[in-house]
Design a protein around this motif. Structure first.
Motif, PDB file in Angstrom:
ATOM      1  N   GLY A  54     -20.629  -3.407 -31.817  1.00 31.87           N
ATOM      2  CA  GLY A  54     -20.593  -2.566 -30.621  1.00 31.87           C
ATOM      3  C   GLY A  54     -21.667  -1.490 -30.664  1.00 31.87           C
ATOM      4  N   LEU A  55     -21.787  -0.836 -31.822  1.00 31.43           N
ATOM      5  CA  LEU A  55     -22.762   0.248 -31.939  1.00 31.43           C
ATOM      6  C   LEU A  55     -24.186  -0.290 -31.886  1.00 31.43           C
ATOM      7  CD1 LEU A  55     -21.131   2.552 -34.661  1.00 31.43           C
ATOM      8  CD2 LEU A  55     -21.353   2.987 -32.213  1.00 31.43           C
ATOM      9  N   ILE A  56     -24.399  -1.481 -32.466  1.00 26.78           N
ATOM     10  CA  ILE A  56     -25.739  -2.085 -32.421  1.00 26.78           C
ATOM     11  C   ILE A  56     -26.108  -2.433 -30.981  1.00 26.78           C
ATOM     12  CG2 ILE A  56     -27.067  -4.152 -33.064  1.00 26.78           C
ATOM     13  CD1 ILE A  56     -25.635  -4.071 -35.777  1.00 26.78           C
ATOM     14  N   ILE A  57     -25.147  -3.034 -30.272  1.00 29.37           N
ATOM     15  CA  ILE A  57     -25.415  -3.380 -28.871  1.00 29.37           C
ATOM     16  C   ILE A  57     -25.692  -2.128 -28.049  1.00 29.37           C
ATOM     17  CG2 ILE A  57     -24.369  -4.327 -26.770  1.00 29.37           C
ATOM     18  CD1 ILE A  57     -22.983  -6.396 -28.550  1.00 29.37           C
ATOM     19  N   LEU A  58     -24.881  -1.100 -28.300  1.00 25.82           N
ATOM     20  CA  LEU A  58     -25.059   0.168 -27.582  1.00 25.82           C
ATOM     21  C   LEU A  58     -26.482   0.681 -27.776  1.00 25.82           C
ATOM     22  CD1 LEU A  58     -23.463   2.529 -26.065  1.00 25.82           C
ATOM     23  CD2 LEU A  58     -23.400   3.634 -28.297  1.00 25.82           C
TER      24      LEU A  58
END
Lengths: 502, 459
Positions: A54-58
């Protein structure tokens, strides 16, 4: 517009994460525990794949908004920098080149430390952990002090809404490190904004690497730009080279200050792949004035410590009525193996996963968790039973731990999980010393692991010594806490290297 | 000129205000004056002033002493923190104030002992009494916890020295009753009693008696001895009359025996350590139905003072308000009537069926060598009983609030390290409790209750 959104979210996140470290009643984490779990390094250590992805995509979508909104240390630096500008109007930022060798050096150092199991170094570099230590060591005492004042008045009006708590220094080394972190990060931010994030922070470096490829990013409109340099002077990450109209995306934390500052609408936050309509609406705002800022945080010195006098009054010949006997403070025994909370599974695993954020220390209602002072496990929590013991109904630390260093356990799991072994020291035992019967350890043992055995089995009135059944002992420390021998208990717990069920 | 003018102006204004003020007050008083019985005054509030000359007195048949029905018990004295923070000390100014006030309002009996208030009581009482003529008061003290003739005599001399007197009006063999052997050991075998009888002959002890806590055999034995006892101190109150707890004897029996032998009774624990001042609401309602304005304490004092053979009723008064209320109660005493006796019987029924721990907070058990605050723990427990906050089951409607109140109140009134869970069951306190409370067992009971709440166990 974008800045307002960023600022609002950042303030909310920051205040709530801080509250998580202040609250000692255990109510906040039920609602806000997720805020600790979405922090980058804790999620990585906990192998929380969903959150990491999630954080990488964000980041791949919007750049380093994590650093601007979610990371409490980031927001703390923004606050320091904002204050600095309020105090000294002339202070402006300027463009500088990235110090890549330091950034990547730090990242490599941190990775190596993790691989080779040097927990304290990872803990020292983790931005969330660093903020946690500051909040726990510097802010929680103030919060508790205010709570105690309320409790004082509540008591006067017979209200039971507030109760007072003990304020104590859990570890002086950790306190010193927290103060040092506060000063170093604070001063860096005061002078130059996000220097720490872009030179030292390993999370910043990783996300910075990703954000080079982010979908949305700051883009110069070369037609509108007059190269006035306002954006550069407002960039706390020092990443805008307005002369060449270039932005270093690895250092930009998506704060949108430049967009707001630009008088010509020459900077836009737009997709790197322009849609069919051409340019995505570039948003520029000039109308918004400074809104509600972050309230100034005052750091007060730690309120008074509880001290007991150890003087024992000379016994009078005639025993008189009333009064209270002095109670000597207990001293921490020198444990061969430290005790770590149920859910930690093993010392090794615990030490590798813990970022020493102090969240569990903040929340422990029994005052038994405190940061270690040993070099190899510096600042990571250990248990000690001078002020309380690991109570059967409590699983707070395992619920809050964001890194998976303490895995969630239920009270039922815990009652059968051996984290240590009780060891009896005959020389300290009051049955031996004062020759009177004592049943404190036996009576309080939750697993009935302690039996009292007559010293002289022929004598019906013989004094009895405690015997520990190692198979049943879970190491909760109730025997150690309730042992009347002072300053060193006559029964104490040695940690288990690997926890096991009984 | 201007100054003068200003002055006059101010003066005039002030005068004007004064006149208006007085005027409104007068008109207000005239208005209120329509109700003739209103007694609002600054000093006494709506209940009027504390009378100085209406105290009820009883006469000692042996010496003719005219003793005030209210006796001042010096077992509890006001304490304060020492200025250097090194601990507590007797707040002598307050003691003086209380004693002066008591004497002014007709109290003339003062009861102390060498072991009271950590051994400070006699000296503090002596300082306060020294400021009054010797003949204006009777002072009583005791022979406490001594086994040898020498220590007994030394204690006796020390008492006179600390009290700054050359004779004692009342001297008591302190707290006898645990066993006949113990009585013999303390007073007969070592000839201490003979010494005291001689002292009575020469007049340095004007009245010799004893205070009783314990088993009935000892009471009967000592009372039947070939010694003329001038008085006897017993525990009497409406609960103990018929429902004495522990190894105490019903006051009905004790008082009856004293009447038979014409030995005047001095009453201790008229309030059962304050418990009869904080009765459960249900019981208080029954009392209020008869006397809306009377406190539970007043009822208890009237009960203790009503029997004719009672010489004086002792009360440890640390607060001026308590002293004033007790003086009012006995200035003069209104003896209880039949209906009131019946009410108190019903109240007693509620009390004995409540879950109280029978502690009178006398502090004899203290200090606990392991630092526990024994009377504090019991007081907290009893307060929760009085307030109706004890849970019978975890399904009770008020579980959440009662749980919080018990636990938060517990931590507030007693530091964690002095709470019941720290009892090690060494049993050192057992023999010291005049109420014969099995202290370690009760500690364990309180702790179990607290643990149930802490762990949110079902019960």
């Amino acid at each position: 517009m974008l800045k307002t959104l960023r600022l609002t979210l950042a303030i909310i996140c920051f205040l709530l994460v801080t509250l998580l470290f202040l609250d000692f009643t255990g109510t906040a984490h039920t609602w806000l525990g997720w805020l600790a779990k979405i922090q980058f390094l804790p999620a990585l250590l906990a192998l929380n794949v969903g959150i990491i992805i999630g954080l990488i995509i964000l980041t791949l979508l919007f750049g380093r908004v994590y650093c601007s909104v979610i990371c409490p240390l980031g927001v703390f630096q923004d606050a320091a920098s904002w204050l600095s500008q309020r105090m000294k109007k002339k202070r402006k930022f300027s463009f500088s080149l990235a110090i890549s060798w330091l950034r990547y050096g730090m990242l490599i150092l941190c990775t190596a430390a993790f691989i080779f199991g040097v927990g304290p170094l990872v803990a020292l570099l983790d931005p969330y952990g660093a903020y946690g230590r500051m909040a726990n060591n510097l802010l929680q005492p103030v919060y508790q002090g205010m709570n105690n004042i309320l409790a004082y008045f509540a008591e006067r009006i017979d209200s039971y809404t507030f109760y007072s708590t003990d304020i104590w220094v859990k570890s002086s080394i950790t306190l010193l490190i927290a103060i040092a972190t506060f000063l170093i990060v604070g001063i860096l931010a005061w002078r130059n904004g996000r220097t720490y994030c872009n030179t030292i922070c390993p999370v910043g470096t990783v996300l910075g690497f990703l954000s080079r490829f982010s979908l949305f990013r700051l883009t110069f409109d070369t037609e509108k730009c007059t190269k006035c340099g306002l954006c550069t002077r407002s960039c706390k990450a020092s990443c805008i080279d307005s002369k060449n109209m270039v932005v270093d995306y690895s250092r930009c934390v998506s704060c949108f200050n430049c967009i707001e500052k630009c008088k010509f609408g020459a900077i836009g936050y737009i997709s790197r792949y322009p849609g069919k309509e051409g340019k995505v609406v570039s948003i520029s705002t000039t109308e918004t004035e400074d809104k509600k800022g972050i309230s100034r945080i005052k750091f007060l010195s730690i309120a008074g410590l509880f001290t007991f006098t150890n003087v024992i009054k000379a016994q009078q010949l005639l025993r008189v009525d009333g009064g209270l006997a002095d109670i000597e403070d207990k001293k921490m025994p020198d444990r061969k193996v430290p005790i770590v909370p149920p859910g930690a599974q093993s010392l090794k695993k615990f030490n590798r996963h813990c970022t020493a954020c102090q969240l569990c220390v903040s929340i422990c209602p029994n005052n038994i968790l405190h940061p270690s002072g040993k070099l190899s496990t510096l600042m990571q929590p250990e248990m000690s039973y001078e002020q309380g013991y690991c109570r059967p109904e409590c699983t707070e630390c395992s619920q809050v731990c964001p890194t998976g260093a303490i895995r969630p356990v239920t009270p039922a799991d815990k009652s059968a999980l051996s984290i240590g072994q009780a060891i009896w020291i005959k020389d300290n035992c009051v049955v031996n010393k004062d020759e009177l019967q004592c049943s404190a350890c036996e009576r309080h043992c939750p697993t009935s692991a302690i039996t009292l055995i007559a010293i002289n089995s022929d004598d019906k009135n013989s004094l009895k010594y405690p015997a520990v059944n190692k198979d049943l002992c879970i190491g909760c420390g109730s025997c150690e806490y309730y042992c009347p021998a002072r300053p060193f208990s006559a029964i104490y717990v040695e940690g288990n290297v690997r926890h096991h069920s009984v | 000129m201007i100054m003068e003018k200003k002055d006059r102006k101010e003066f005039n204004r002030r005068n004007f205000l004064k006149i208006v003020g007085v005027g409104s007050v007068t008109s207000a008083t005239t208005l209120i004056g329509c109700k003739p019985d209103n007694r609002v005054s600054v000093e006494g509030g709506s209940i009027g002033e504390v009378p100085t000359d209406r105290m009820t007195y009883r006469t000692n048949p042996n010496t003719g002493d005219v003793v005030s029905l209210l006796g001042y018990g010096c077992m509890r004295l006001p304490l304060r923190q020492k200025t250097d923070g090194s601990g507590e000390e007797v707040d002598q100014e307050t003691v003086n104030e209380l004693v002066d006030y008591a004497i002014e309002h007709g109290v003339n009996y003062f009861d102390t002992a060498p072991i009271y208030v950590r051994g400070w009581s006699e000296a503090a009482t002596g300082i306060a009494l020294k400021r009054h003529p010797r003949e204006s008061f009777f002072v009583a003290t005791k022979s406490s916890r001594s086994n040898t003739l020498e220590s007994g005599i030394a204690m006796y001399h020390k008492s006179m020295q600390d009290l700054q007197v050359d004779y004692l009006d009342y001297y008591l063999l302190h707290s006898i009753g645990s066993s006949i052997e113990d009585f013999h050991k303390r007073f007969i075998d070592n000839k201490l009693l003979d010494f005291l009888l001689k002292e009575r002959e020469v007049g340095r002890i004007r009245n010799l008696g004893w205070s009783f806590h314990g088993i009935v055999d000892v009471f009967d034995y000592v009372l039947a001895m070939d010694v003329q006892w001038d008085f006897c101190q017993i525990q009497l109150n409406y609960q103990d009359w018929k429902y004495a707890t522990g190894r105490n004897v019903n006051a009905e029996y004790l008082y009856g025996e004293l009447v038979k032998r014409n030995v005047p009774a001095i009453i201790m624990e008229p309030l059962l350590g304050g418990r009869l001042a904080r009765v459960p609401q249900q019981a208080l309602n029954m009392m209020n139905e008869i006397h809306l304005e009377d406190s539970a304490a007043k009822w208890a004092f009237r009960y203790a003072g009503t029997p004719e053979h009672v010489l004086t009723v002792l009360s440890g008064m640390v607060y001026m308000e308590h002293l004033q209320e007790n003086i009012r109660t006995y200035s003069p005493l209104e003896p209880l009537n039949e209906q009131e006796y019946e009410t108190l019987e019903q109240v007693t029924e509620i009390l004995v069926n409540s879950d109280y721990i029978q502690c009178t907070e006398c502090q004899y058990c203290m200090p606990c060598p392991y630092g526990l605050d024994i009377p504090g723990v019991f007081a907290h427990y009893n307060r929760c009983v009085s307030a109706g906050k004890m849970l019978k089951s975890s399904n009770d409607e008020n579980y959440k609030n009662a749980r919080r109140d018990f636990l938060v109140g517990y931590d507030r009134s007693i530091p964690k390290l002095r709470q019941a869970d720290h009892c090690i069951e060494c049993n050192e306190c057992l023999s010291r409790c005049p109420q014969q409370i099995r202290i370690p067992e009760e500690m364990s009971r309180v702790d179990q209750y607290a643990e149930q709440l802490k762990q949110r166990l079902e019960f």
